[in-house]
Design an enzyme around this catalytic site. Structure first.
Site, mmCIF file in Angstrom:
data_model
loop_
_atom_site.group_PDB
_atom_site.id
_atom_site.type_symbol
_atom_site.label_atom_id
_atom_site.label_comp_id
_atom_site.label_asym_id
_atom_site.label_seq_id
_atom_site.Cartn_x
_atom_site.Cartn_y
_atom_site.Cartn_z
ATOM 1 N N ALA A 1 17.918 78.574 -5.897
ATOM 2 C CA ALA A 1 18.575 78.248 -7.167
ATOM 3 C C ALA A 1 17.964 77.033 -7.850
ATOM 4 C CB ALA A 1 20.068 78.029 -6.927
ATOM 5 N N ARG B 1 19.085 90.253 -12.915
ATOM 6 C CA ARG B 1 20.338 89.608 -12.498
ATOM 7 C C ARG B 1 20.906 88.759 -13.648
ATOM 8 N NH1 ARG B 1 19.528 87.050 -6.697
ATOM 9 N NH2 ARG B 1 21.819 87.041 -6.815
ATOM 10 N N HIS C 1 10.278 85.038 -5.423
ATOM 11 C CA HIS C 1 11.713 85.367 -5.441
ATOM 12 C C HIS C 1 11.882 86.730 -4.798
ATOM 13 C CE1 HIS C 1 12.842 81.905 -7.707
ATOM 14 N NE2 HIS C 1 11.831 82.136 -8.519
ATOM 15 N N ASN D 1 9.717 79.411 -2.371
ATOM 16 C CA ASN D 1 10.904 80.039 -2.958
ATOM 17 C C ASN D 1 11.916 78.912 -3.117
ATOM 18 O OD1 ASN D 1 13.228 81.321 -3.681
ATOM 19 N ND2 ASN D 1 13.028 82.995 -2.198
ATOM 20 N N GLU E 1 4.968 81.046 -6.514
ATOM 21 C CA GLU E 1 6.443 81.073 -6.491
ATOM 22 C C GLU E 1 6.894 82.472 -6.083
ATOM 23 O OE1 GLU E 1 8.044 80.191 -10.365
ATOM 24 O OE2 GLU E 1 10.129 80.496 -9.731
ATOM 25 N N PRO F 1 17.481 76.099 -1.068
ATOM 26 C CA PRO F 1 18.868 76.188 -0.617
ATOM 27 C C PRO F 1 19.357 77.596 -0.336
ATOM 28 C CG PRO F 1 18.732 75.534 -2.936
ATOM 29 C CD PRO F 1 17.355 75.451 -2.366
ATOM 30 N N ASN F 2 20.079 77.700 0.741
ATOM 31 C CA ASN F 2 20.769 78.917 1.205
ATOM 32 C C ASN F 2 19.844 79.974 1.799
ATOM 33 O OD1 ASN F 2 23.485 78.140 0.493
ATOM 34 N ND2 ASN F 2 22.813 78.299 -1.624
ATOM 35 N N ARG G 1 23.954 87.088 5.475
ATOM 36 C CA ARG G 1 24.952 87.299 4.410
ATOM 37 C C ARG G 1 24.250 87.967 3.234
ATOM 38 N NH1 ARG G 1 27.580 85.282 7.808
ATOM 39 N NH2 ARG G 1 29.010 83.512 7.853
ATOM 40 N N TYR H 1 19.517 90.577 -0.442
ATOM 41 C CA TYR H 1 18.346 89.919 0.143
ATOM 42 C C TYR H 1 17.780 90.610 1.386
ATOM 43 C CZ TYR H 1 19.855 86.268 -3.060
ATOM 44 O OH TYR H 1 20.226 85.577 -4.185
HETATM 45 O O1 CA2 Z 1 15.593 86.043 -5.187
HETATM 46 C C1 CA2 Z 1 15.371 84.939 -4.687
HETATM 47 O O2 CA2 Z 1 14.584 84.762 -3.782
HETATM 48 C C2 CA2 Z 1 16.169 83.722 -5.183
HETATM 49 O O3 CA2 Z 1 15.286 82.616 -5.197
HETATM 50 C C3 CA2 Z 1 17.284 83.501 -4.184
HETATM 51 C C4 CA2 Z 1 18.220 82.373 -4.585
HETATM 52 C C5 CA2 Z 1 18.720 82.572 -6.007
HETATM 53 O O4 CA2 Z 1 19.513 81.475 -6.394
HETATM 54 C C6 CA2 Z 1 17.573 82.744 -6.981
HETATM 55 O O5 CA2 Z 1 18.116 82.975 -8.273
HETATM 56 C C7 CA2 Z 1 16.706 83.914 -6.580
HETATM 57 C C8 CA2 Z 1 19.455 82.332 -3.662
HETATM 58 C C9 CA2 Z 1 19.131 82.297 -2.227
HETATM 59 C C10 CA2 Z 1 20.391 82.531 -1.493
HETATM 60 O O6 CA2 Z 1 20.069 83.199 -0.325
HETATM 61 C C11 CA2 Z 1 21.079 83.721 0.406
HETATM 62 C C12 CA2 Z 1 20.702 84.566 1.420
HETATM 63 C C13 CA2 Z 1 21.685 85.146 2.170
HETATM 64 C C14 CA2 Z 1 23.017 84.857 1.944
HETATM 65 C C15 CA2 Z 1 23.378 83.996 0.921
HETATM 66 C C16 CA2 Z 1 22.394 83.428 0.159
#
Ligand code: CA2
Length: 149
Positions: free
Chosen positions: A78, A108, A101, A75, A99, A11-12, A19, A24
């Protein structure tokens, strides 16, 4: 026959590069998928790139990988921290699972420090930015090559 790596993003992650670039980075998911595919060719691997915001869809693709995939790079976003369903699906997959991240989840919030998926993963790459996907592809290639020798 060429082995297929399932590159799964949760997700996301479709928002990458659009964003929260301070966390990221500027690279988009399309960029990551293209570079994994190019690297896959170099490593004699084909890559099936998939992203979903839905837990059940990710479970369905992991199940599909049982028949068509040699390895999974995931990946789970969340869902890493919440999803027993994704963990169970990965446990039913027999090949290597790496996996990834992008961010250093350990630097964090504490709710990001634990991952259900890590209980099944053969390797975990954290905090290496989007290069983590490249590292995961190389690790998968090594595990598959070692397994074939
Ligand atoms: O660090 C990572 O790759 C995560 O898997 C990213 C997840 C987060 O919930 C994990 O704890 C760590 C969130 C991905 C959200 O990605 C976005 C990218 C751009 C804008 C908003 C969200």
């Amino acid at each position: 026959m060429t082995c297929t790596v399932y590159l799964l993003n949760g997700p996301n992650l479709n928002l990458l590069g659009k964003r929260q670039t301070e966390i990221y980075g500027n690279t988009t998911l399309a960029d990551i998928e293209a570079s994994c595919s190019t690297l896959g060719t170099e490593l004699s691997l084909s890559v099936r790139s998939l992203q979903s915001n839905c837990e059940g869809q990710l479970v369905t693709w992991i199940q599909e990988a049982r028949d068509y995939g040699a390895a999974i790079v995931i990946n789970p976003g969340a869902y890493s921290h919440t999803s027993i369903a994704i963990l169970d699906a990965l446990k039913a997959f027999e090949g290597p699972v790496i996996e990834v991240h992008i961010s250093n989840v350990h630097a964090r919030e504490s709710f990001r420090h634990d991952s259900f998926v890590s209980l099944r993963a053969d390797g975990i790459i954290v905090g290496c930015g989007v290069q983590g996907y490249d590292l995961a592809m190389r690790r998968v290639a090594k595990i598959l090559a070692d397994g074939q020798s």
